[in-house]
Design an enzyme around this catalytic site. Structure first.
Site, PDB file in Angstrom:
ATOM      1  N   LEU A   4       0.823  -1.079   0.098  1.00 32.49           N
ATOM      2  CA  LEU A   4       0.113  -0.079  -0.004  1.00 32.49           C
ATOM      3  C   LEU A   4       0.923   1.484  -0.020  1.00 32.49           C
ATOM      4  O   LEU A   4       0.220   2.387  -0.362  1.00 32.49           O
ATOM      5  CB  LEU A   4      -0.861  -0.159   1.331  1.00 32.49           C
TER       6      LEU A   4
ATOM      7  N   THR B 143     -11.909   6.353  -1.529  1.00 34.38           N
ATOM      8  CA  THR B 143     -11.960   5.684  -0.233  1.00 34.38           C
ATOM      9  C   THR B 143     -11.839   6.910   0.770  1.00 34.38           C
ATOM     10  O   THR B 143     -10.822   7.595   0.770  1.00 34.38           O
ATOM     11  CB  THR B 143     -11.094   4.378   0.015  1.00 34.38           C
TER      12      THR B 143
ATOM     13  N   TYR C  20       6.018 -10.202 -13.179  1.00 36.51           N
ATOM     14  CA  TYR C  20       6.673 -11.193 -12.181  1.00 36.51           C
ATOM     15  C   TYR C  20       5.578 -12.311 -12.193  1.00 36.51           C
ATOM     16  O   TYR C  20       6.480 -13.469 -11.827  1.00 36.51           O
ATOM     17  CB  TYR C  20       6.648 -10.419 -10.916  1.00 36.51           C
TER      18      TYR C  20
ATOM     19  N   TYR D 143       1.634   9.906 -10.532  1.00 34.08           N
ATOM     20  CA  TYR D 143       0.643   8.567  -9.710  1.00 34.08           C
ATOM     21  C   TYR D 143       0.111   7.691 -10.662  1.00 34.08           C
ATOM     22  O   TYR D 143       0.387   6.480 -10.426  1.00 34.08           O
ATOM     23  CB  TYR D 143      -0.345   9.384  -9.060  1.00 34.08           C
TER      24      TYR D 143
ATOM     25  N   ARG E 276      11.572 -14.139  -3.406  1.00 39.25           N
ATOM     26  CA  ARG E 276      12.407 -14.697  -2.643  1.00 39.25           C
ATOM     27  C   ARG E 276      11.732 -15.716  -1.624  1.00 39.25           C
ATOM     28  O   ARG E 276      12.432 -16.699  -1.257  1.00 39.25           O
ATOM     29  CB  ARG E 276      13.439 -13.594  -2.221  1.00 39.25           C
TER      30      ARG E 276
HETATM   31  P1  NAD Z   1      -1.769   7.498   2.685  1.00 41.57           P
HETATM   32  O1  NAD Z   1      -1.013   8.711   2.078  1.00 41.57           O
HETATM   33  O2  NAD Z   1      -2.861   7.751   3.945  1.00 41.57           O
HETATM   34  O3  NAD Z   1      -0.959   6.095   2.885  1.00 41.57           O
HETATM   35  C1  NAD Z   1       0.061   5.695   2.168  1.00 41.57           C
HETATM   36  C2  NAD Z   1       1.021   5.389   3.427  1.00 41.57           C
HETATM   37  O4  NAD Z   1       2.388   5.089   2.342  1.00 41.57           O
HETATM   38  C3  NAD Z   1       1.701   6.378   4.226  1.00 41.57           C
HETATM   39  O5  NAD Z   1       1.605   6.012   5.614  1.00 41.57           O
HETATM   40  C4  NAD Z   1       2.935   6.642   3.757  1.00 41.57           C
HETATM   41  O6  NAD Z   1       3.816   7.482   4.708  1.00 41.57           O
HETATM   42  C5  NAD Z   1       3.495   5.458   3.316  1.00 41.57           C
HETATM   43  N1  NAD Z   1       4.426   5.637   2.104  1.00 41.57           N
HETATM   44  C6  NAD Z   1       4.432   6.419   1.173  1.00 41.57           C
HETATM   45  N2  NAD Z   1       5.659   6.493   0.362  1.00 41.57           N
HETATM   46  C7  NAD Z   1       6.444   5.291   1.023  1.00 41.57           C
HETATM   47  C8  NAD Z   1       7.695   4.892   0.949  1.00 41.57           C
HETATM   48  N3  NAD Z   1       8.470   5.122  -0.232  1.00 41.57           N
HETATM   49  N4  NAD Z   1       7.987   3.961   1.446  1.00 41.57           N
HETATM   50  C9  NAD Z   1       7.194   3.514   2.710  1.00 41.57           C
HETATM   51  N5  NAD Z   1       5.931   3.952   2.941  1.00 41.57           N
HETATM   52  C10 NAD Z   1       5.634   4.864   2.117  1.00 41.57           C
HETATM   53  O7  NAD Z   1      -2.827   6.978   1.712  1.00 41.57           O
HETATM   54  P2  NAD Z   1      -4.006   5.958   1.558  1.00 41.57           P
HETATM   55  O8  NAD Z   1      -5.371   6.658   1.427  1.00 41.57           O
HETATM   56  O9  NAD Z   1      -4.034   5.037   2.851  1.00 41.57           O
HETATM   57  O10 NAD Z   1      -3.779   4.988   0.108  1.00 41.57           O
HETATM   58  C11 NAD Z   1      -3.114   3.738   0.846  1.00 41.57           C
HETATM   59  C12 NAD Z   1      -2.970   3.010  -0.739  1.00 41.57           C
HETATM   60  O11 NAD Z   1      -4.188   2.805  -1.510  1.00 41.57           O
HETATM   61  C13 NAD Z   1      -1.989   3.817  -1.520  1.00 41.57           C
HETATM   62  O12 NAD Z   1      -0.998   2.889  -2.457  1.00 41.57           O
HETATM   63  C14 NAD Z   1      -2.629   4.297  -2.749  1.00 41.57           C
HETATM   64  O13 NAD Z   1      -2.314   4.509  -4.158  1.00 41.57           O
HETATM   65  C15 NAD Z   1      -4.190   3.454  -2.662  1.00 41.57           C
HETATM   66  N6  NAD Z   1      -5.321   3.959  -2.992  1.00 41.57           N
HETATM   67  C16 NAD Z   1      -6.187   4.675  -2.467  1.00 41.57           C
HETATM   68  C17 NAD Z   1      -7.124   5.641  -2.617  1.00 41.57           C
HETATM   69  C18 NAD Z   1      -7.892   6.219  -1.388  1.00 41.57           C
HETATM   70  O14 NAD Z   1      -8.999   6.584  -2.083  1.00 41.57           O
HETATM   71  N7  NAD Z   1      -7.703   6.395  -0.581  1.00 41.57           N
HETATM   72  C19 NAD Z   1      -7.571   5.099  -4.017  1.00 41.57           C
HETATM   73  C20 NAD Z   1      -7.013   4.570  -4.908  1.00 41.57           C
HETATM   74  C21 NAD Z   1      -5.806   3.703  -4.282  1.00 41.57           C
END
Ligand code: NAD
Ligand code: UDP
Length: 319
Positions: A71, A173, A157, A143, A104
């Site tokens: 995520l 969400t 993969y 993005y 792995r």
């Molecule tokens: P968020 O920004 O609250 O959570 C993302 C988390 O990833 C954060 O805790 C951040 O610190 C961490 N992070 C970012 N870059 C990082 C890195 N390089 N290494 C380690 N940690 C890292 O966002 P969210 O809404 O909780 O989204 C979670 C996932 O779901 C994301 O991948 C997002 O693209 C996907 N997503 C969310 C939505 C939505 O509407 N909330 C919609 C589509 C996809």
């Protein structure tokens, strides 16, 4: 089952960690705290099956795990455009690292993809076999294209190295624990309404989104991880579509706020319509959302109301 959740300190990730622990799984949460907060996990810190590690997924890591929920990636346009190159690195190098780890240690990896892979869609509602309509050089591309490459990597993969993958495409969400200054529409409108500030409606508000409450999304993600029938991609979202103006009106009605709705410029490449076709999720996972927008907004508003009244917000504002 030992489960790695990257981005586990973020909005969706923190709820996922919670539900996995409730289901009796061991959870390692890995986060670089870019948009995530330790506070989101305070209540889990002393759980004997929970570990929190500060790590950036653009760097390799070796952990003995059975499952990986990938995520990690900022999700709000404001945050992912803050450092677009880093956003690409997180989706591309980060996903390579996590798939390499899965290969792995023979773990199953679930990739949190997004409705943004459809861009500004030319078909409506969006089905998984639609290839999308994305501007590859616009401000959202870091993005959108990053997430598209992440999907490509998962499938390569899988074909090349037999990595066991699951891909979900998450539609907008929302819920508690979104950041107050997150920039996303639900948190923006709620915080503005509760603070009596103007509601910033971008464009004329006729663009649409379909909003899924976080509990429904997390349940869907876990069902996807736990089944053998499909690797995806599978859309996860609430198929009930609202215009952004309707959302503003609903937030004003529920909060009883006297805030005015003001018009602000529509960001470049802002998708006009978005609604998931969830037939595949219904058939493969027996999943559909249970929480409708009014109920989900009431819960989210209660969260922000309590937060705004708390010392924490005061401290943040003074610092
Ligand atoms: P968020 O920004 O609250 O959570 C993302 C988390 O990833 C954060 O805790 C951040 O610190 C961490 N992070 C970012 N870059 C990082 C890195 N390089 N290494 C380690 N940690 C890292 O966002 P969210 O809404 O909780 O989204 C979670 C996932 O779901 C994301 O991948 C997002 O693209 C996907 N997503 C969310 C939505 C939505 O509407 N909330 C919609 C589509 C996809
Ligand atoms: N939006 C808005 N006012 C805001 C924040 C967002 O009108 O204060 C609009 C934005 O232009 C978009 C929709 O709400 O049309 C959803 O925006 P968000 O950033 O939440 O998500 P995304 O565009 O990634 O779906």
């Amino acid at each position: 089952m030992r489960v790695l959740v990257t981005g586990g300190a973020g909005f969706i990730g923190s709820f996922l960690c919670e539900r996995l622990l409730e289901a009796g799984q061991e959870v390692i949460c890995l986060d670089n705290f870019f948009t995530g907060r330790k506070k989101n996990l305070d209540h889990l810190r002393d759980h004997r099956d929970f570990e929190l590690v500060r790590h950036d997924i653009t760097e390799p890591v070796l952990l003995e795990v059975d499952r990986i929920y990938n995520l990690a990636c900022p999700a709000s346009p404001v945050h992912y455009q803050y450092n677009p190159v880093k956003t690409v690195k997180t989706s591309v190098m980060g996903t390579i690292n996590m798939l390499g780890l899965a290969k792995r240690v023979r773990a199953r990896l679930l990739q949190a993809s997004t409705s943004e892979v459809y861009g500004d869609p030319t078909i409506h509602p969006q089905t998984e076999d639609y290839w999308g309509h994305v501007n590859p050089i616009g401000p959202r591309a870091c993005y959108d294209e990053g997430k598209r490459v992440a999907e490509t990597l998962c499938f390569d993969y899988h074909r090349q190295n037999r990595v066991d993958i699951r891909v979900i495409r998450i539609f907008n969400t929302y819920g508690p624990r979104m950041l107050m200054d997150d920039g996303r529409v639900v948190s923006n409108f709620i915080v503005q309404a509760l603070a009596g500030k103007d509601i910033t409606l971008y464009g004329d508000g006729s663009q649409s989104r379909s909003f899924c409450y976080v509990d429904d999304l997390v349940r869907g993600a876990m069902l996807m991880m736990d089944q053998e029938q499909t690797i995806g991609p599978v859309n996860l979202g609430n198929p009930v579509e609202f215009t952004i103006r309707e959302l503003a009106d609903l937030v004003l009605e529920i909060t009883g706020s006297k805030s005015r709705i003001i018009s602000a410029p529509l960001p470049q490449d802002d998708p006009t319509r978005r609604q998931p076709d969830i037939t595949r999720a219904r058939e493969a996972l027996g999943w559909e959302p249970r929480v409708q927008l009014r109920e989900g907004l009431e819960k989210t508003i209660a969260y922000f109301d309590a937060l705004l009244a708390s010392d924490e917000v005061h401290r943040v504002r003074m610092s």
